[in-house]
Structure formats: C-alpha cells, structure tokens
Design an enzyme around this catalytic site. Structure first.
Site: not given
Lengths: 377, 293
Positions: A101, A189
């Site tokens: 992530y 993101e």
C-alpha cells in the site's frame, strides 16, 4: 472531487506509473470487445465511488469474450452501496506475487502532506491501521523541501524489495508525489501496488481525490469529470452558489451557513423527524437563490414540508423574504413552509411576508418541532 | 482583557476596494475598530470610507503602525496577500477568504509558523471582543460584553449560539471563528489556551462540527483546564464521505464523526448541548454554580 479508477489510471500513465493494460466500457458488448483483445484472463471492475468494491461483488475475473460479456452485463447496472454501476474497467489480469500500500495524503492535524505505506496491501487501510499498525509507515513532508529519499527508505526496507524492484518502486513513489502536487490532490493512493511473478512493479488500483478549491486551476481534470458532475443535483446547486446534499428524509431544509445547516438537520432528527437534505444558501441572499433553493426541494419527491432557518447577518432577512414571495407566487409549492427568520432586517422581512400562508416560528427549536409535527399529521 | 484583539488593535484591510472588503471595513469602523489602512495593489492614494488605501502592505504598515491584517482577497490572489502580510511585520492575520487550495495552505502554514505569526482562518468570520474591537464579518448587535469566550468552526451557527447567550444575559469576552477549512491557523487548543490565561474570561463555549480531530485533541486539553468549557457539535446527521458545506466538514471512512467528538468531550468531563440554544442553558448553570462556589 473523486476520480474513477480508470480516470486516475489515465493520469498515472501520463506520469509514467505502470498500470495494467485496459479500457473503460459503458456496455457489456464493448467490454467483450476489449476483453477479446487480451490473451488470458481479464478483470472487470465496477467504476463507482465506494470502498470495498471487490467484497460487494463489483470486481470479477473472466476469460474469453463470451464470459467477459456475461460478467460485464452482471456488473453494469448493479447497485453497489446505493450507487448504480454505469461503467466498467476491463483490464488484463496480472499475476500477483506481493501486494503493498502506498499513498500521499493530507494530515489535517499536522498541517503536512504525508507519505503512507504498508506491507499489507490490497486490504482496507483503515482496517490495517486498527489490526496491525506496526505495518504502516508515515513520513511527513515539508512543502518547502519536497520528497526526499529518507522519506521513502523505511518503506523500501520493510518491503524487502530486490534491487530492481526497489528502483522501480522508488520511481513510482516519486511520480506519485509529482501527481499529488501537480493535480492539487487531497489523496493519491495505490492499493495494491503489486509485484508480479515476473518481478514487475504495477499499480493495480488507483484512487485520487482532488481539492474542490483548486478546480479553477485544474481544468484538465475538471474536463474529465464534467459530464458526470453535471448530472448531479449537488453540482448544479454549487454552480448557483448553493451547497446541497440530498438525504433520505422528508423535511426539506433551507438554511444560511454550513454549521447552522448541519445543526438544523440535527435538531429535526432530535425531535423525531428526518431531514430531506442539507442546503446552505450561503452568505449573500439574492431572491433568485432562494427561489432556486425552493425548486431544489420541489424536485425531491420525498419532501413533505419546507423549513427555512435564516440567521441574518451578512444575509439580510428581507432579501430572503423577497425571494420567498417570488418563489411562492411563481412556483406551485405543494407543501407547507415553516419560516424562522432572525437577525438583520427580520422585522422588515416579517412585514413583507405578512398575509402569506407561511407558518412563522420565533426559534430554531420551535420551527423544527413545527415541521416535525406537520409531517407526522 | 480579551484575547487577540482589543481597543489598541490597529487593522489593515487587504482587499478593501472589493465588495466585501469595502462593506466590512465600514462596518468595523462603525463598531469602533481602529481600521487604519486598506491595501489594494494599484489603488494606492485612494480613500475608502476615509481610510487611506496603499498599494502594498509594507508601506501601509510603515505609515500606520498597524499590527493586524484582515484579508478579503479572492482565493486566486489570496495566498500572495497572506505572504505579503507575513513579510510586512503584522503579528496577526485573519483570512476571511473561502476557497484557498489546501496545497497553498500547506506552504502558508509552514511559512507563517516559521515567522511566529498567528493567523486565523481561512474561511472564517474573524473575531470580536464585544465593546472593544471587531475584526471580522459578524453582525455586532447580537453580542454583549461579558466573560464567556466563544470559539467555533462555523459562522452563522456561532451567531445562533451568541444570540441565545446574549438573550439570556450571558456576555462574551471574545468570540473567535477559527474557520471551516481542513487546515486552519488557529486551532481549538490555541484558542482555549488563550482563554484559560485571560483574566476576563470565566468560561468557554466551543462549537465544533464533523471532520478532522481538532475537537478530540481539544478534549484532552480541556481536561487540564481550570475554567469550565461547554460544547455543541454539529453534524450528528451528516452522511459519511460528503463535504457538508465547509471544505473541512467531512467524515472520512469512520473518522471525524460527531459521535466520536461528543464521546471524547464527555470523557473529558465536558457537557455537550443537544441544541445550539442549549449552550446558553449549560453556561447559565455553570456560571451560577461557579459564582456560588
């Protein structure tokens, strides 16, 4: 303003961040054609602004043209947490070895941009933060210093990437920061950032949220969003200087100021009612705005009563009253209107509204109770 | 006493020839605020309501000795105006402008903090010390001089609270609107710290709303304060993921909800009113108990 995955990925491509080959489709037939252009499996992903699309059934694998068409047909039109799927992204499936992530976000409390990374990719980051906070790294970035290697190193170390993957990941992170700055993003993101079985580093998903306040200098992104935005009543209202959010209840609210609008909704609920909307008509109160606000309420079939709560200051109550008069005379308002006007020129306002069929209340609580009572009848 | 502004505050209005700047310069002047200058690039030498207008902040400060600036400049030019104010030597900057991009605010915040300049806002109504000075856009007549400090993220909601306080005979030392944006210069804790130190302030009303964690942080601080604090939090009915008018009023995921803020405040011993009117009732009770004790 949120971008869809396919829109964010088009920006990623422009900035040299590798993403899987794919295209967006509005119909199952088109999805099948796109799928036919790839060998092996494809992923078909619903393009809606909700988290956890996969779990909700909005992301599916398919192989071959026929299966892709069937799968796309099932996803298109699907209701995902209250939103209808109108577009799907059809991508060549990738062989995942590892998932990470990474994101750049705004830390409101620290007044800084932050690089957030985790070795637990592919799952909801809020969940990760709760269950295994030790897997998350945060590096704060001074806006006058920009992104440095030391901001990135903790992630690279924790991820234990091999030399080549390390260089690729670094490049992706740097380009992602560039996107963050140049698009005025609140959030960029990649979840997951994938290392494939053949050691390639790829952004398998892409999320972007652009600062509404910066839209004036983000014309390219605005052009991308325009078509979809223009269909939304929230956006139409914004173009007219009103801030509107539709809710599920039946008491329509027209208020000046965001905080007072929220508080008005809260008090309706406190006295047993349900607000139909949030609506802030803003500081200036020209009669046209008031009329438009009434039209917005009338376009919502659930509304059974309108509640005006105006605290005059910059907003002059007599202006609002004039707008209200023109709204009632020009529109056929099918529901009762409860009015509470206090502050600047409220005496003049009441004079203007004298003889009308409006229901007057002196206080915010009185007005809310009255509206709730009218709906209950 | 009061906080941040009083009779001696000398104010420059940046953007004084614009519609809002001009209107509020007049209103502040009428209230008795020492509005000593205005600044609009290219309009130097003019007068606005008899207030001298300068081309730049540096010369305006030099000519008038002003220590405070209030900014009404449109968002596209606002960042420049803030930096100009910061370099001019004023100690307090109030940014009324709504719509400053967050990336601009990151830099502004960093720069102003490095120079030790306090700023309030952006996207805020400013502040008023009733009977002394008003550097903001609130209507003056709802206020009453007294001992309660008011700090809030919202404009009209604060007027509602203050109106009810005044009606109940509860006056205010200073009312400060910190602004509805995600990044603001003066936080709840900053304002509470000043109120705690101010001898004239006897209690504080804090009006919060959904989004961010400023109220939660404040709750921890309030637990250490001597003066009583009461609160109201707007947005109990707000849906997640939607910006409720203010850029900063948004529930992200599960964080920033009204419930979480009210819980944090209750845990710190702060009473949270169910309605804006309820603030006045809570204060009346606190002040009577305080006076008796």
């Amino acid at each position: 303003m949120k971008l869809h995955e396919y829109q964010a990925k088009s920006i990623f491509r422009k900035y040299g961040i590798p993403v899987p080959d794919g295209e967006v489709a509005l119909t199952a037939e088109r999805a099948a054609e796109i799928a036919a252009g790839f060998t092996g499996k494809v992923v078909i992903k619903a393009q809606v602004h909700v988290g956890g699309r996969g779990k909700a059934g909005g992301v599916k694998l398919a192989e071959g043209k026929a299966e892709a068409e069937k799968t796309a047909a099932a996803i298109l039109g699907m209701d995902l947490k209250g939103l209808t799927v109108e577009k799907v992204l059809v991508e060549k499936a990738i062989d995942i070895d590892k998932e990470y992530y990474i994101s750049f976000a705004m830390d409101r409390a620290k007044h800084m941009a932050v690089f957030i990374s985790s070795v637990m990719g592919g799952v909801d980051i809020e969940e990760v933060a709760k269950k295994s906070p030790e897997s998350i790294n945060k590096s704060y970035i001074d806006p006058f210093m920009d992104l440095k290697d030391f901001h990135i190193r903790p992630f690279l170390k924790q991820a234990g990437l091999e030399k080549e993957a390390c260089a690729d990941a670094t490049k992706i992170i740097r380009n992602l920061y560039k996107i963050f700055l140049e698009t005025d993003a609140n959030l960029v993101e990649i979840n997951p950032l994938v290392i494939t079985k053949d050691k390639k580093v790829i952004a398998a998903d892409a999320k972007m949220d652009i600062d509404d306040n910066a839209m004036y200098r983000q014309q390219e992104i605005y052009a991308m969003l325009k078509e979809e935005l223009e269909k939304q009543p929230e956006h139409q209202a914004k173009q007219k200087g009103l801030s509107y959010i539709k809710m599920e209840g039946n008491i329509g609210c027209i208020v000046n100021g965001a905080g007072l609008s929220m508080a008005t909704m809260d008090i309706i609920k406190l006295y047993g009612g349900e607000p139909a909307n949030f609506l802030d008509i803003g500081g200036s109160s020209n009669p046209e705005k008031v009329k438009y606000a009434m039209q917005l309420l009338m376009s919502d079939k659930n509304v059974k009563v309108a509640l005006f709560n105006i605290f005059g200051g910059i907003t002059r109550c007599d202006d609002v009253a004039r707008g209200l008069i023109s709204a009632i005379s020009e529109l056929k308002v099918p529901f009762p209107i409860v009015v509470r006007l206090t502050g600047t020129n409220s005496v003049e306002a009441k004079e203007i509204l004298k003889g009308s069929e409006l229901i007057f209340e002196e206080t915010m609580i009185g007005a809310a109770k009255k509206a709730v009572g009218l709906v209950a009848r | 006493m009061s906080i941040l502004i009083d009779e001696s505050t000398k104010v420059i209005v940046q953007g004084i020839t614009g519609r809002d700047g001009s209107f509020h310069a007049k209103k502040m002047l009428e209230y008795g605020t020492k509005v000593v200058a205005g600044v609009t690039p290219g309009k130097g030498g003019h007068k606005e309501h008899d207030i001298p207008v300068y081309d730049g902040m540096a010369e305006a400060v030099k000519a008038t000795g002003a220590n405070t600036s209030i900014i009404f400049v449109p968002p596209v030019f606002a960042a420049d105006a803030v930096y100009e104010a910061a370099d001019s030597g004023v100690a307090l900057i109030i940014i009324v402008t709504e719509g400053l991009p967050v990336h601009d605010m990151l830099k502004i915040d960093r720069y102003l903090r490095s120079k030790n300049i306090r700023y309030i806002g952006p996207n805020c109504p400013g502040l008023i010390s009733p009977g002394k000075s008003k550097v903001g856009i609130m209507s003056a007549d709802i206020h009453l001089k007294g001992g309660v400090g008011v700090v809030s993220r919202s404009g009209t909601l604060t007027y509602e609270v203050v109106y009810n306080m005044t009606k109940a005979g509860i006056g205010q030392s200073t009312c400060i609107g910190i602004g509805g944006d995600p990044i603001v210069g003066t936080s709840f804790i900053d304002a509470l710290t000043l109120f705690e130190k101010d001898p004239e302030t006897t209690a504080v009303a804090m009006i919060g709303e959904i989004g961010g964690s400023d109220e939660e942080e404040a709750a921890k601080f309030i637990a250490t304060m001597k003066k009583p604090v009461v609160s109201f939090i707007a947005g109990r009915t707000a849906p997640p993921g939607k910006r409720m008018g203010h850029a900063g009023a948004i529930i992200s995921g599960t964080s920033g909800t009204a419930e979480a803020k009210i819980r944090a405040l209750n845990d710190a011993g702060v009473e949270v009113a169910n309605t804006p009117q309820g603030i006045a009732e809570l204060l009346a009770h606190k002040l009577t108990v305080g006076a008796a004790g």
